[in-house]
Design a protein around this motif. Structure first.
Motif, PDB file in Angstrom:
ATOM      1  N   VAL A 121       0.841  -1.193   0.000  1.00 32.98           N
ATOM      2  CA  VAL A 121       0.000   0.000   0.000  1.00 32.98           C
ATOM      3  C   VAL A 121       0.876   1.242   0.000  1.00 32.98           C
ATOM      4  CG1 VAL A 121      -1.977  -1.066   1.155  1.00 32.98           C
ATOM      5  CG2 VAL A 121      -0.164  -0.076   2.515  1.00 32.98           C
ATOM      6  N   LEU A 122       0.293   2.348  -0.403  1.00 37.51           N
ATOM      7  CA  LEU A 122       1.000   3.619  -0.454  1.00 37.51           C
ATOM      8  C   LEU A 122       0.721   4.433   0.801  1.00 37.51           C
ATOM      9  CD1 LEU A 122      -0.002   4.584  -4.122  1.00 37.51           C
ATOM     10  CD2 LEU A 122       2.103   3.434  -3.391  1.00 37.51           C
ATOM     11  N   ASP A 123       1.631   5.366   1.108  1.00 37.06           N
ATOM     12  CA  ASP A 123       1.383   6.277   2.225  1.00 37.06           C
ATOM     13  C   ASP A 123       0.060   7.000   2.039  1.00 37.06           C
ATOM     14  OD1 ASP A 123       3.725   5.542   3.372  1.00 37.06           O
ATOM     15  OD2 ASP A 123       4.822   7.374   2.896  1.00 37.06           O
ATOM     16  N   ARG A 124      -0.267   7.304   0.782  1.00 34.01           N
ATOM     17  CA  ARG A 124      -1.515   8.002   0.472  1.00 34.01           C
ATOM     18  C   ARG A 124      -2.730   7.220   0.966  1.00 34.01           C
ATOM     19  NH1 ARG A 124      -4.609  12.362  -0.050  1.00 34.01           N
ATOM     20  NH2 ARG A 124      -6.031  12.303  -1.831  1.00 34.01           N
ATOM     21  N   THR A 125      -2.614   5.893   1.028  1.00 37.61           N
ATOM     22  CA  THR A 125      -3.708   5.059   1.508  1.00 37.61           C
ATOM     23  C   THR A 125      -4.072   5.418   2.940  1.00 37.61           C
ATOM     24  OG1 THR A 125      -2.942   3.257   0.091  1.00 37.61           O
ATOM     25  CG2 THR A 125      -4.464   2.680   1.846  1.00 37.61           C
ATOM     26  N   VAL A 126      -3.080   5.708   3.770  1.00 29.77           N
ATOM     27  CA  VAL A 126      -3.331   6.116   5.152  1.00 29.77           C
ATOM     28  C   VAL A 126      -4.115   7.421   5.162  1.00 29.77           C
ATOM     29  CG1 VAL A 126      -2.290   6.837   7.331  1.00 29.77           C
ATOM     30  CG2 VAL A 126      -1.278   4.954   6.030  1.00 29.77           C
ATOM     31  N   ASP A 127      -3.689   8.383   4.359  1.00 29.00           N
ATOM     32  CA  ASP A 127      -4.354   9.684   4.314  1.00 29.00           C
ATOM     33  C   ASP A 127      -5.817   9.544   3.914  1.00 29.00           C
ATOM     34  OD1 ASP A 127      -1.887  10.815   4.929  1.00 29.00           O
ATOM     35  OD2 ASP A 127      -1.366  11.133   2.841  1.00 29.00           O
ATOM     36  N   VAL A 128      -6.086   8.699   2.921  1.00 32.61           N
ATOM     37  CA  VAL A 128      -7.457   8.507   2.442  1.00 32.61           C
ATOM     38  C   VAL A 128      -8.328   7.913   3.541  1.00 32.61           C
ATOM     39  CG1 VAL A 128      -8.907   7.195   0.847  1.00 32.61           C
ATOM     40  CG2 VAL A 128      -6.837   8.307   0.016  1.00 32.61           C
ATOM     41  N   ASN A 129      -7.814   6.896   4.233  1.00 30.26           N
ATOM     42  CA  ASN A 129      -8.596   6.265   5.291  1.00 30.26           C
ATOM     43  C   ASN A 129      -8.802   7.198   6.477  1.00 30.26           C
ATOM     44  OD1 ASN A 129      -9.212   3.144   4.930  1.00 30.26           O
ATOM     45  ND2 ASN A 129      -7.314   3.581   3.846  1.00 30.26           N
ATOM     46  N   ILE A 130      -7.810   7.996   6.806  1.00 32.19           N
ATOM     47  CA  ILE A 130      -7.951   8.968   7.889  1.00 32.19           C
ATOM     48  C   ILE A 130      -9.006  10.009   7.521  1.00 32.19           C
ATOM     49  CG2 ILE A 130      -6.836  10.884   9.076  1.00 32.19           C
ATOM     50  CD1 ILE A 130      -5.998   8.301  10.292  1.00 32.19           C
ATOM     51  N   ALA A 131      -8.973  10.499   6.284  1.00 33.84           N
ATOM     52  CA  ALA A 131      -9.945  11.501   5.842  1.00 33.84           C
ATOM     53  C   ALA A 131     -11.361  10.941   5.907  1.00 33.84           C
ATOM     54  CB  ALA A 131      -9.613  11.957   4.422  1.00 33.84           C
ATOM     55  N   ARG A 132     -11.514   9.701   5.498  1.00 31.32           N
ATOM     56  CA  ARG A 132     -12.829   9.060   5.535  1.00 31.32           C
ATOM     57  C   ARG A 132     -13.297   8.858   6.974  1.00 31.32           C
ATOM     58  NH1 ARG A 132     -12.633   3.825   2.214  1.00 31.32           N
ATOM     59  NH2 ARG A 132     -11.594   3.058   4.086  1.00 31.32           N
ATOM     60  N   LEU A 133     -12.368   8.484   7.855  1.00 26.45           N
ATOM     61  CA  LEU A 133     -12.687   8.285   9.264  1.00 26.45           C
ATOM     62  C   LEU A 133     -13.103   9.600   9.917  1.00 26.45           C
ATOM     63  CD1 LEU A 133     -12.766   6.582  11.842  1.00 26.45           C
ATOM     64  CD2 LEU A 133     -10.294   6.916  12.054  1.00 26.45           C
ATOM     65  N   ARG A 134     -12.370  10.655   9.648  1.00 23.78           N
ATOM     66  CA  ARG A 134     -12.698  11.975  10.201  1.00 23.78           C
ATOM     67  C   ARG A 134     -14.132  12.367   9.858  1.00 23.78           C
ATOM     68  NH1 ARG A 134      -7.251  15.075   8.300  1.00 23.78           N
ATOM     69  NH2 ARG A 134      -6.153  15.252  10.303  1.00 23.78           N
ATOM     70  N   LYS A 135     -14.508  12.150   8.613  1.00 18.58           N
ATOM     71  CA  LYS A 135     -15.841  12.529   8.162  1.00 18.58           C
ATOM     72  C   LYS A 135     -16.911  11.771   8.936  1.00 18.58           C
ATOM     73  CE  LYS A 135     -18.585  12.985   3.926  1.00 18.58           C
ATOM     74  NZ  LYS A 135     -18.589  12.779   2.451  1.00 18.58           N
ATOM     75  N   LYS A 136     -16.677  10.491   9.189  1.00 15.60           N
ATOM     76  CA  LYS A 136     -17.664   9.678   9.894  1.00 15.60           C
ATOM     77  C   LYS A 136     -17.760  10.035  11.378  1.00 15.60           C
ATOM     78  CE  LYS A 136     -17.406   5.650   6.824  1.00 15.60           C
ATOM     79  NZ  LYS A 136     -17.151   4.193   6.725  1.00 15.60           N
ATOM     80  N   LEU A 137     -16.706  10.616  11.935  1.00 15.99           N
ATOM     81  CA  LEU A 137     -16.681  10.948  13.355  1.00 15.99           C
ATOM     82  C   LEU A 137     -17.348  12.282  13.671  1.00 15.99           C
ATOM     83  CD1 LEU A 137     -13.095   9.818  14.429  1.00 15.99           C
ATOM     84  CD2 LEU A 137     -15.272   8.637  14.798  1.00 15.99           C
ATOM     85  N   GLY A 138     -17.828  12.982  12.666  1.00 18.50           N
ATOM     86  CA  GLY A 138     -18.525  14.235  12.922  1.00 18.50           C
ATOM     87  C   GLY A 138     -17.660  15.235  13.669  1.00 18.50           C
ATOM     88  N   ARG A 139     -18.175  15.753  14.788  1.00 14.26           N
ATOM     89  CA  ARG A 139     -17.460  16.803  15.534  1.00 14.26           C
ATOM     90  C   ARG A 139     -16.146  16.311  16.122  1.00 14.26           C
ATOM     91  NH1 ARG A 139     -21.607  14.953  18.681  1.00 14.26           N
ATOM     92  NH2 ARG A 139     -21.158  14.337  20.851  1.00 14.26           N
ATOM     93  N   TYR A 140     -16.004  14.993  16.285  1.00 19.85           N
ATOM     94  CA  TYR A 140     -14.760  14.455  16.831  1.00 19.85           C
ATOM     95  C   TYR A 140     -13.684  14.272  15.757  1.00 19.85           C
ATOM     96  CZ  TYR A 140     -17.295  13.455  21.156  1.00 19.85           C
ATOM     97  OH  TYR A 140     -18.020  13.573  22.320  1.00 19.85           O
ATOM     98  N   GLY A 141     -14.086  14.371  14.495  1.00 21.71           N
ATOM     99  CA  GLY A 141     -13.121  14.168  13.423  1.00 21.71           C
ATOM    100  C   GLY A 141     -11.953  15.131  13.477  1.00 21.71           C
ATOM    101  N   LYS A 142     -12.235  16.359  13.914  1.00 20.58           N
ATOM    102  CA  LYS A 142     -11.171  17.369  13.952  1.00 20.58           C
ATOM    103  C   LYS A 142     -10.122  17.068  15.018  1.00 20.58           C
ATOM    104  CE  LYS A 142     -13.803  20.402  17.084  1.00 20.58           C
ATOM    105  NZ  LYS A 142     -14.444  21.727  17.229  1.00 20.58           N
ATOM    106  N   LEU A 143     -10.423  16.115  15.917  1.00 20.25           N
ATOM    107  CA  LEU A 143      -9.469  15.762  16.964  1.00 20.25           C
ATOM    108  C   LEU A 143      -8.367  14.832  16.452  1.00 20.25           C
ATOM    109  CD1 LEU A 143     -11.844  15.264  20.038  1.00 20.25           C
ATOM    110  CD2 LEU A 143     -10.592  17.309  19.326  1.00 20.25           C
ATOM    111  N   ILE A 144      -8.589  14.234  15.277  1.00 20.94           N
ATOM    112  CA  ILE A 144      -7.513  13.478  14.636  1.00 20.94           C
ATOM    113  C   ILE A 144      -6.720  14.496  13.822  1.00 20.94           C
ATOM    114  CG2 ILE A 144      -6.884  11.632  13.036  1.00 20.94           C
ATOM    115  CD1 ILE A 144      -9.428  10.210  13.723  1.00 20.94           C
TER     116      ILE A 144
END
Length: 227
Positions: A192-215
């Motif tokens: 996998v590429l480093d970019r894969t981590v960024d994509v999954n983190i971005a997707r996770l942030r979105k699902k966490l709503g107001r807590y997403g900004k804490l990542i």
């Protein structure tokens, strides 16, 4: 283990079916997304899914699978002739576990299949383990049930998203670089590429709503859950 190959190239379906069956898997094929939807998809352990097919694309089928209770956690490996990072990102955003470009290397296909299935088995084997819940305010992770809730409502996280959140939330304030996140949350033989981590983190942030900004991202270093 049961695998479904969905591709509109019958020759490729036959090749993948033969080679995966020699590895001991039970393999079925479908030549369209519509044909696949007529099968008992909840009975499969993995799907190899082409993207460009007939009226219904692989992306559309993946979106439909993620919306169904019986297939929302079905591991998916996209196989496609499409090139470019945009398609990789789109596939990962739909919850794909891996992504391979044609022409395929059969040895690589077998390795990717083993890696994804091993990760899925690991997640299943841990479901019965008694582990303490991880909580932060109204965000709660139950590792024993692989369940994440926000304000008491279930979050629809993929296995990778759950593992990322579990690691970051259980070690709040600790900075993880991408290499460590890949090592801890992805199987060692998955390319996998480093970019894969960024994509999954971005997707996770979105699902966490107001807590997403804490990542939070530390440019050039990695990610940290910081309240």
């Amino acid at each position: 283990m049961r695998i479904l190959v969905v591709d509109d190239e019958q020759d490729l379906c036959d090749i993948l079916q033969y080679n995966l069956e020699t590895e001991g898997y039970e393999v079925d094929t479908a030549c369209s997304a519509e044909e696949a939807l007529g099968l008992d998809l909840g009975a499969y352990d993995l799907m190899l899914l082409d993207i460009m097919m007939g009226e219904m694309s692989g992306f559309q089928l993946a979106r439909a699978l993620r919306a169904r209770e019986d297939t929302q956690d079905l591991p998916i490996i996209f196989i496609t002739a499409l090139e470019g990072e945009d398609n990789l990102v789109k596939g990962l955003n739909l919850g794909a576990d891996d992504y391979m470009e044609k022409p395929l290397s059969l040895s690589e296909v077998k390795a990717r299949v083993r890696a994804v299935l091993r990760r899925a088995r690991k997640g299943t084997s841990e479901e019965g383990a008694e582990r303490e819940s991880i909580t932060f305010e109204t965000l709660c992770l139950d590792p024993s049930r692989k369940l994440a809730t926000l304000d008491g409502q279930p979050l629809q996280l993929t296995k990778l998203e759950f593992e990322l959140l579990s690691l970051l939330l259980s070690h709040r304030g600790k900075l993880y670089d991408r290499e460590t996140l890949l090592r801890e949350c992805w199987p060692s033989d998955t390319v996998v590429l480093d970019r894969t981590v960024d994509v999954n983190i971005a997707r996770l942030r979105k699902k966490l709503g107001r807590y997403g900004k804490l990542i939070k991202a530390r440019f050039g270093y990695g990610y940290v859950f910081e309240a």
